[in-house]
Design a protein around this motif. Structure first.
Motif, mmCIF file in Angstrom:
data_model
loop_
_atom_site.group_PDB
_atom_site.id
_atom_site.type_symbol
_atom_site.label_atom_id
_atom_site.label_comp_id
_atom_site.label_asym_id
_atom_site.label_seq_id
_atom_site.Cartn_x
_atom_site.Cartn_y
_atom_site.Cartn_z
ATOM 1 N N LEU A 1 52.235 85.105 6.549
ATOM 2 C CA LEU A 1 51.573 86.292 7.106
ATOM 3 C C LEU A 1 52.185 87.560 6.514
ATOM 4 N N VAL B 1 49.084 80.194 0.408
ATOM 5 C CA VAL B 1 48.198 79.424 1.293
ATOM 6 C C VAL B 1 48.333 77.927 0.976
ATOM 7 N N PHE C 1 43.080 84.066 4.465
ATOM 8 C CA PHE C 1 44.462 83.735 4.100
ATOM 9 C C PHE C 1 45.408 83.877 5.288
ATOM 10 N N MET C 2 45.199 84.915 6.105
ATOM 11 C CA MET C 2 46.094 85.105 7.250
ATOM 12 C C MET C 2 45.568 84.368 8.480
ATOM 13 N N HIS C 3 44.550 83.548 8.257
ATOM 14 C CA HIS C 3 44.103 82.599 9.274
ATOM 15 C C HIS C 3 43.509 83.218 10.527
ATOM 16 N N LEU C 4 43.095 84.472 10.442
ATOM 17 C CA LEU C 4 42.538 85.091 11.636
ATOM 18 C C LEU C 4 41.320 84.319 12.136
ATOM 19 N N ALA D 1 40.652 93.304 1.609
ATOM 20 C CA ALA D 1 41.664 93.176 2.662
ATOM 21 C C ALA D 1 41.148 92.287 3.792
ATOM 22 N N VAL E 1 41.427 88.644 2.855
ATOM 23 C CA VAL E 1 42.807 88.163 2.960
ATOM 24 C C VAL E 1 43.173 87.950 4.426
ATOM 25 N N VAL E 2 42.846 88.932 5.280
ATOM 26 C CA VAL E 2 43.243 88.830 6.690
ATOM 27 C C VAL E 2 42.505 87.681 7.385
#
Lengths: 210, 104
Positions: A190, A82, B64-67, B57, B60-61
């Motif tokens: 991702l 990140v 971190f995964m910018h959702l 999870a 993170v989603v």
């Protein structure tokens, strides 16, 4: 005029580049990965349901310290990932290279710990189709089979992630080709995070619930 | 939670957010290990471990995964994947639950 448009269509990938579509494409790929691992998790669930005692007995053989350390290592690598993306967006090529390097190193560390763990299992005669393994109860054979398959497939994904990040690391040099198209690193990120998410579920299923 | 397409956030990236999420993930990891050491009943230990894994999870989603910063489309797609997986799992187990002797 028509010729000009045609030329710009032919060579001008950059002019028609859509970062949102690129990210959507990456997510669609990740969904196929989720279904791939999802099927394996489902197989695990069905066999656990049918061989509960064997599974609990076999799970006690796995090393909780190794599993926990690897979880922390992988979570840390997600953080550095990140940070790499943030620095790329800020145009700080040097720092993003350092964060990418940190992420790759943590990935390697995970790999090494996994290797030590697997080697210990191999020395105890536990590897797929080993003479010792097949004397165990059927449920335990299935447990270790799934363990090697799922953590192995996970490690393979991690290796692919490491290769992708090394490539991104070269792009994030002083000229900073990455900052003009940060979505590339975002997509690699991702993928890296998905590998982390899969481990987040593998960890309790193999190391925690006994 | 999910921002509208029109006001999709062009967030100014900070280091504080990701570090806080990371701290939460580490705390949850320690928690799940501690819970596993305390001998709960088998059913309870699975529920506890999988609930904590789901929270981790999701962190993170979403972060971190910018959702959090994506359009509704991404949320709907993930919901679709989750529902598909739940349906497949439920169908499989309705089958196996009725054939308990299959593996013996």
């Amino acid at each position: 005029m028509t010729a000009l448009t045609a030329v710009s269509h032919g060579s001008g990938e950059a002019e028609h580049f859509d970062p949102d579509a690129s990210k959507l494409g990456m997510w669609l790929f990740l969904f196929t990965e989720i279904m791939l691992f999802g099927a394996l998790f489902l197989i695990y669930a069905v066999y656990r349901y049918n061989y509960l005692n064997d599974f609990r007995h076999a799970a006690a053989e796995l090393s909780l310290p190794f599993g926990t350390i690897n979880t922390v290592v992988l979570l840390s690598s997600s953080l550095t990932m990140v940070l790499a993306i943030i620095t790329v967006k800020k145009g700080e090529g040097y720092f993003s290279q350092m964060w990418i390097l940190a992420t790759v190193s943590l990935g390697f560390l995970f790999f090494c710990i996994k290797l030590v763990e697997w080697t210990a299992k191999f020395q105890h005669g536990i590897f797929p189709n080993s003479p010792e393994l097949i004397t165990l109860p059927r449920g335990e054979v299935i447990f270790f089979g799934l363990y090697f398959l799922m953590t192995g497939l996970h490690a393979l994904h991690l290796a692919i992630g490491i290769v992708l990040l090394i490539y991104a690391g070269f792009l994030a040099n002083e000229k900073n080709a990455l900052s003009s198209r940060p979505v590339l690193l975002e997509n690699f990120g991702l993928y890296w995070h998905l590998v982390d998410v899969i481990w987040i579920f593998l960890f309790p299923l193999y190391y925690l619930i006994g | 939670m999910c921002p509208d397409i029109k006001k999709k956030l062009t967030e100014t990236p900070t280091y504080k957010g990701p570090v806080l999420v990371f701290a939460a993930l580490i705390v949850l990891t320690v928690l799940t290990v501690l819970v596993s050491i305390v001998a709960l009943s088998p059913a309870l230990s699975i529920i506890a471990a999988m609930s904590i894994a789901l929270v981790k999870a999701s962190l993170v989603v979403v972060f971190f995964m910018h959702l959090k910063y994506e359009t509704r489309l991404f949320w709907y797609l993930i919901l679709l994947v989750a529902v598909t997986f739940i349906v497949i799992t439920a169908l499989t187990f309705t089958d196996y639950a009725g054939r308990a002797g299959l593996f013996q």
